[in-house]
Design a protein around this motif. Structure first.
Motif, PDB file in Angstrom:
ATOM      1  N   GLY A   1      17.574  60.433  37.233  1.00 13.72           N
ATOM      2  CA  GLY A   1      16.187  60.438  36.780  1.00 13.72           C
ATOM      3  C   GLY A   1      16.047  60.325  35.279  1.00 13.72           C
ATOM      4  N   SER A   2      17.040  60.800  34.515  1.00 12.84           N
ATOM      5  CA  SER A   2      16.952  60.698  33.060  1.00 12.84           C
ATOM      6  C   SER A   2      16.936  59.241  32.614  1.00 12.84           C
ATOM      7  N   PHE A   3      17.702  58.391  33.273  1.00 15.86           N
ATOM      8  CA  PHE A   3      17.681  56.963  32.937  1.00 15.86           C
ATOM      9  C   PHE A   3      16.308  56.359  33.212  1.00 15.86           C
ATOM     10  N   VAL A   4      15.721  56.724  34.365  1.00 21.13           N
ATOM     11  CA  VAL A   4      14.423  56.161  34.735  1.00 21.13           C
ATOM     12  C   VAL A   4      13.333  56.643  33.779  1.00 21.13           C
ATOM     13  N   VAL A   5      13.367  57.911  33.392  1.00 21.10           N
ATOM     14  CA  VAL A   5      12.353  58.442  32.479  1.00 21.10           C
ATOM     15  C   VAL A   5      12.413  57.722  31.138  1.00 21.10           C
ATOM     16  N   VAL A   6      13.615  57.535  30.605  1.00 22.93           N
ATOM     17  CA  VAL A   6      13.744  56.832  29.329  1.00 22.93           C
ATOM     18  C   VAL A   6      13.280  55.377  29.474  1.00 22.93           C
ATOM     19  N   ALA A   7      13.537  54.768  30.616  1.00 24.49           N
ATOM     20  CA  ALA A   7      13.086  53.388  30.828  1.00 24.49           C
ATOM     21  C   ALA A   7      11.571  53.289  30.800  1.00 24.49           C
ATOM     22  N   PHE A   8      10.877  54.314  31.295  1.00 25.90           N
ATOM     23  CA  PHE A   8       9.419  54.261  31.336  1.00 25.90           C
ATOM     24  C   PHE A   8       8.779  54.528  29.983  1.00 25.90           C
ATOM     25  N   ILE A   9       9.495  55.092  29.035  1.00 25.93           N
ATOM     26  CA  ILE A   9       8.895  55.349  27.728  1.00 25.93           C
ATOM     27  C   ILE A   9       9.288  54.282  26.709  1.00 25.93           C
ATOM     28  N   TYR A  10      10.025  53.247  27.139  1.00 26.35           N
ATOM     29  CA  TYR A  10      10.419  52.173  26.243  1.00 26.35           C
ATOM     30  C   TYR A  10       9.975  50.832  26.813  1.00 26.35           C
ATOM     31  N   SER A  11       9.600  49.929  25.923  1.00 33.86           N
ATOM     32  CA  SER A  11       9.329  48.550  26.297  1.00 33.86           C
ATOM     33  C   SER A  11      10.306  47.592  25.633  1.00 33.86           C
ATOM     34  N   ASN A  12      11.261  48.116  24.885  1.00 32.47           N
ATOM     35  CA  ASN A  12      12.258  47.287  24.230  1.00 32.47           C
ATOM     36  C   ASN A  12      13.220  46.732  25.276  1.00 32.47           C
ATOM     37  N   PRO A  13      13.335  45.412  25.399  1.00 29.25           N
ATOM     38  CA  PRO A  13      14.223  44.860  26.439  1.00 29.25           C
ATOM     39  C   PRO A  13      15.683  45.225  26.243  1.00 29.25           C
ATOM     40  N   LEU A  14      16.121  45.415  24.990  1.00 24.00           N
ATOM     41  CA  LEU A  14      17.509  45.789  24.747  1.00 24.00           C
ATOM     42  C   LEU A  14      17.802  47.178  25.323  1.00 24.00           C
ATOM     43  N   VAL A  15      16.877  48.108  25.151  1.00 20.60           N
ATOM     44  CA  VAL A  15      17.056  49.450  25.710  1.00 20.60           C
ATOM     45  C   VAL A  15      17.054  49.403  27.238  1.00 20.60           C
TER      46      VAL A  15
END
Length: 308
Positions: free
Chosen positions: A27-41
């Motif tokens: 879930g930590s990966f998914v949460v960070v994905a939802f707070i970023y729009s940078n394609p590299l991240v």
């Protein structure tokens, strides 16, 4: 025919960890994905999840998640390009469409759709790893004292979703084996048969649960399970990913905007965050115990010792 998304017991660290630790880690990966729009991240998050899935032995689930995510990504990009009219760089003017009006495809809408597609793919990969590596029965036992009915519903969904995918594969295979002279089976007909079979299975499952007393509301048996020695590792990796993601976001680590014009800034903090996320994908590595490595020399010494 067993679905690759179904849970299969494997001797891995992610499978041996408690459900709460595994959920916190994925879930930590998914949460960070939802707070970023940078394609590299987002790509780094996907890479970290793929590394974790490969180490955990979920290669088949990752393959299935790739194809599911690819279809979902193409849909998101296409819909966003046709329905959103923002952006300054017009690539194509498709004229006046019914209900949609003037349709102009811009570079910004395609890039924004691709970012949304990356987010969808990352979420699908995390869900596939969870479905393949986390025992739903242990999840039910962990959540039963808190919310028994919700835990039972979630467990049934995680159990029956791979079964429905396997049923769809069997139906497609049966349709292909009907011979060249048979009429082609449409997708709608396959969907109706799959839905009818799912309803029949749901009735059977409900009757079985009723016979086993799940509707009586009996107090659950109090049985404590010893925490796994891998729990601390996954909790620590989840905390590192979350804290690094939030801290980098606060200091401007996103560095990407799609509208009104594409702006992409590659900051050092963004690269550091990507490195932390990718390295966190190595958390499911399982080290061989030292006793097993020392057992062979000890046994060889005992065999070579002279007999008295």
């Amino acid at each position: 025919m067993r679905s690759v998304l179904a849970y299969a017991p494997r001797p891995g660290a992610l499978q041996a960890a408690s459900p709460s630790a595994a959920v916190a880690y994925l879930g930590s990966f998914v949460v960070v994905a939802f707070i970023y729009s940078n394609p590299l991240v987002l790509v780094a998050i996907g890479a970290g999840l793929v590394i974790a899935g490969l180490i955990a032995g979920a290669r088949g689930a990752l393959r299935a998640a790739f194809w599911i995510g690819l279809g979902l990504a193409l849909t998101i990009v296409s819909v966003n390009a046709l329905l959103v009219d923002r952006g300054e760089t017009v690539l194509a003017r498709l004229g006046d469409w019914p209900l949609l009006g003037q349709v102009d495809v811009t570079l910004e809408t395609i890039v924004a759709g691709a970012v949304g597609a990356l987010l969808a793919v990352v979420t699908v990969i995390a869900g596939a790893i969870y479905s393949s590596c986390v025992d739903p029965d242990r999840v039910l036992r962990a959540l039963r004292p808190i919310a028994g009915r919700s835990a039972l519903t979630a467990t049934l969904i995680s159990r029956l979703f791979p079964v429905a995918i396997a049923d769809a594969g069997r139906l497609r295979e049966a349709a292909r084996l009907r011979g060249p002279g048979a009429a082609e089976v449409s997708l709608a007909a396959l969907s109706r048969r799959l839905l009818a079979g799912s309803f029949d299975r749901a009735v059977d499952v409900a009757a079985t649960l009723e016979l086993r007393g799940y509707g009586l509301g009996a107090p659950p048996a109090r049985r404590r399970r010893q925490p796994s020695r891998y729990d601390r590792r996954f909790y620590l990796a989840a905390a590192v990913v979350l804290l690094a993601g939030i801290a980098a976001r606060l200091v401007g680590g996103n560095g990407f905007h799609a509208y009104p014009r594409i702006e992409f800034t590659l900051a050092p903090v963004t690269l550091a965050l990507c490195g932390v996320i990718v390295v966190s994908g190595l958390a499911p590595l399982r080290r061989r115990p030292r006793r097993a490595r020392r057992a062979k020399p000890a046994l060889a010494a005992a065999l070579e010792a002279p007999r008295v």
